[in-house]
Enzyme design. Structure first.
Site, mmCIF file in Angstrom:
data_model
loop_
_atom_site.group_PDB
_atom_site.id
_atom_site.type_symbol
_atom_site.label_atom_id
_atom_site.label_comp_id
_atom_site.label_asym_id
_atom_site.label_seq_id
_atom_site.Cartn_x
_atom_site.Cartn_y
_atom_site.Cartn_z
ATOM 1 N N HIS A 54 0.824 -1.202 0.000
ATOM 2 C CA HIS A 54 0.000 0.000 0.000
ATOM 3 C C HIS A 54 0.866 1.263 0.000
ATOM 4 O O HIS A 54 1.655 1.484 0.917
ATOM 5 C CB HIS A 54 -0.898 -0.025 1.239
ATOM 6 C CG HIS A 54 -1.844 1.111 1.346
ATOM 7 N ND1 HIS A 54 -1.826 1.993 2.396
ATOM 8 C CD2 HIS A 54 -2.855 1.499 0.537
ATOM 9 C CE1 HIS A 54 -2.790 2.884 2.247
ATOM 10 N NE2 HIS A 54 -3.421 2.607 1.128
ATOM 11 N N ARG A 55 0.755 2.043 -1.066
ATOM 12 C CA ARG A 55 1.576 3.252 -1.266
ATOM 13 C C ARG A 55 3.064 2.901 -1.269
ATOM 14 O O ARG A 55 3.906 3.658 -0.779
ATOM 15 C CB ARG A 55 1.268 4.320 -0.208
ATOM 16 C CG ARG A 55 -0.210 4.667 -0.098
ATOM 17 C CD ARG A 55 -0.498 5.702 0.972
ATOM 18 N NE ARG A 55 -1.934 5.745 1.279
ATOM 19 C CZ ARG A 55 -2.483 6.454 2.245
ATOM 20 N NH1 ARG A 55 -1.707 7.209 3.019
ATOM 21 N NH2 ARG A 55 -3.781 6.435 2.467
ATOM 22 N N GLU A 81 0.789 -0.618 -4.838
ATOM 23 C CA GLU A 81 -0.289 0.357 -5.030
ATOM 24 C C GLU A 81 0.253 1.763 -4.849
ATOM 25 O O GLU A 81 1.039 2.018 -3.926
ATOM 26 C CB GLU A 81 -1.419 0.093 -4.033
ATOM 27 C CG GLU A 81 -2.651 0.963 -4.216
ATOM 28 C CD GLU A 81 -2.676 2.196 -3.327
ATOM 29 O OE1 GLU A 81 -3.603 3.011 -3.500
ATOM 30 O OE2 GLU A 81 -1.772 2.359 -2.481
ATOM 31 N N ASP A 83 -0.939 6.221 -5.604
ATOM 32 C CA ASP A 83 -2.025 7.170 -5.868
ATOM 33 C C ASP A 83 -1.522 8.275 -6.785
ATOM 34 O O ASP A 83 -0.362 8.684 -6.689
ATOM 35 C CB ASP A 83 -2.497 7.800 -4.562
ATOM 36 C CG ASP A 83 -2.802 6.766 -3.494
ATOM 37 O OD1 ASP A 83 -3.907 6.217 -3.511
ATOM 38 O OD2 ASP A 83 -1.919 6.517 -2.639
ATOM 39 N N HIS A 96 -0.611 10.887 -2.343
ATOM 40 C CA HIS A 96 -1.942 10.468 -1.897
ATOM 41 C C HIS A 96 -2.932 11.618 -1.781
ATOM 42 O O HIS A 96 -4.048 11.551 -2.292
ATOM 43 C CB HIS A 96 -1.857 9.744 -0.553
ATOM 44 C CG HIS A 96 -3.191 9.266 -0.059
ATOM 45 N ND1 HIS A 96 -4.000 10.049 0.754
ATOM 46 C CD2 HIS A 96 -3.865 8.113 -0.276
ATOM 47 C CE1 HIS A 96 -5.115 9.400 1.006
ATOM 48 N NE2 HIS A 96 -5.060 8.216 0.402
ATOM 49 N N GLU A 155 -4.223 4.178 -8.190
ATOM 50 C CA GLU A 155 -5.482 4.793 -7.780
ATOM 51 C C GLU A 155 -5.554 6.231 -8.298
ATOM 52 O O GLU A 155 -4.697 7.061 -7.968
ATOM 53 C CB GLU A 155 -5.641 4.786 -6.264
ATOM 54 C CG GLU A 155 -6.963 5.404 -5.837
ATOM 55 C CD GLU A 155 -7.189 5.423 -4.340
ATOM 56 O OE1 GLU A 155 -8.049 6.202 -3.892
ATOM 57 O OE2 GLU A 155 -6.502 4.664 -3.626
ATOM 58 N N LYS A 157 -7.091 9.822 -8.249
ATOM 59 C CA LYS A 157 -7.718 10.675 -7.249
ATOM 60 C C LYS A 157 -8.427 11.863 -7.898
ATOM 61 O O LYS A 157 -8.259 12.154 -9.083
ATOM 62 C CB LYS A 157 -6.657 11.188 -6.274
ATOM 63 C CG LYS A 157 -5.976 10.109 -5.450
ATOM 64 C CD LYS A 157 -6.892 9.588 -4.378
ATOM 65 C CE LYS A 157 -6.142 8.792 -3.328
ATOM 66 N NZ LYS A 157 -7.009 8.362 -2.223
ATOM 67 N N ASP A 286 0.508 -1.712 4.531
ATOM 68 C CA ASP A 286 1.678 -0.832 4.572
ATOM 69 C C ASP A 286 2.949 -1.626 4.840
ATOM 70 O O ASP A 286 4.047 -1.106 4.659
ATOM 71 C CB ASP A 286 1.523 0.213 5.688
ATOM 72 C CG ASP A 286 0.329 1.127 5.500
ATOM 73 O OD1 ASP A 286 -0.116 1.308 4.356
ATOM 74 O OD2 ASP A 286 -0.163 1.671 6.511
#
Length: 294
Positions: A54-55, A81, A83, A96, A155, A157, A286
């Site tokens: 995640h990120r 992943e 953003d 993000h 992702e 945004k 994470d």
């Protein structure tokens, strides 16, 4: 099937949203604060399941930076992943928030800065002084760093003032330019973004992000409260949900409707194992470095 809309009083909607987001935020704090610090071995599953960094490996390095991506590449994660937002001059950047304040030395909206101005900011020092001078990367830089060694979940945004003009097509162009079609997937909370991707002359897997669904009611939450079924997301491969709503019955329901589901965001390895046992197809974390496969 067309979506059915039910009118509710604004005060009732706000109250329900406030309660649900309070619950999810509270549970997020409880789960994320205490990771085991030990490697947790997951047995190979009879079905394909996916660990998502995640990120990037954001527990080890500043989120959504090249440093976090490189750390994630060294783990057993299947996906990384990130953003994306868009700069004032139409460049797709990996960060993000729609504002700079939380993760960088800058202040204000991303859309008010050119890429050159964004590149002057430090995106690492707030995480740890060891990462001082880490910069906000472009999506192209992240794709070059990953190079298909893992899959990339991007992702898309929305900005502070609304949707970014042309960002969906810009993301698709970057993926096409770097020949990354076979190992990239796009996701978003926002239906207009997904619809623009689906209208484009470019076939790429998409995931719909939501918080969750209210049991026994045709009500779900993405970035707002919505009514109706998931039929409108038939072009999506997966509907991804917050772990608070990841019950066995809901996951089974999504599978029965033809969707996979990736659960976000769980940092305790024992809970990741449990989510897979409930039927989750993927789990975002994470701390992918804490998970290995037997």
């Amino acid at each position: 099937m067309s979506e059915r809309f039910i009118w509710v009083r604004p005060k009732a909607e706000r109250a329900l949203l406030s309660l649900l987001f309070f619950l999810s935020i509270s549970l997020s704090a409880c789960s994320s604060a205490d990771t085991s610090g030990k490697l947790f071995l997951l047995k190979k599953q009879a079905r394909k399941v996916t660990v998502v960094a995640h990120r990037g490996a954001s527990g080890l390095a500043p989120e959504n930076t090249i440093a976090a991506v490189k750390q994630a590449l060294a783990t057993h994660a299947d996906f990384i992943e990130v953003d994306v937002h868009q700069s004032k001059d139409g460049q797709v950047v990996v960060i993000h928030d729609a504002t700079l304040d939380r993760t960088t030395t800058g202040k204000g909206k991303i859309s008010d800065f050119t890429l050159a101005e964004l590149k002057e900011l430090d995106a690492g020092v707030k995480h740890d002084s060891a990462f001082a001078n880490e910069r906000i990367p472009t999506l192209a830089q992240v794709i070059k760093a990953v190079k298909g060694k893992k899959k990339l979940l991007i992702e898309l945004k929305k900005g502070e003032d609304g949707y970014y003009t042309g960002m969906e097509q810009n993301v698709l162009n970057i993926i096409r330019e770097h020949k990354a079609e076979d190992w990239t997937v796009l996701q978003s909370f926002y239906d207009p973004i997904l619809e623009n991707i689906w209208k484009a002359d470019f076939v790429i897997p998409t995931h719909k992000l939501i918080v969750g669904k209210i049991p026994f009611l045709p009500v779900y939450i993405d970035h707002t409260l919505k009514f109706g079924s998931f039929d409108k997301y038939s072009e999506a491969v997966a509907i991804n949900i917050h772990r608070y709503f990841a019950s066995k019955s809901f996951i089974t329901s999504l599978h029965n409707q033809g969707f996979k589901t990736f659960v976000w965001t769980e940092n305790k390895p024992e809970n990741i194992k449990r989510l897979f046992e409930l039927g989750a197809d993927g789990v975002m974390t994470d701390n992918p470095e804490l998970v290995e496969w037997k």
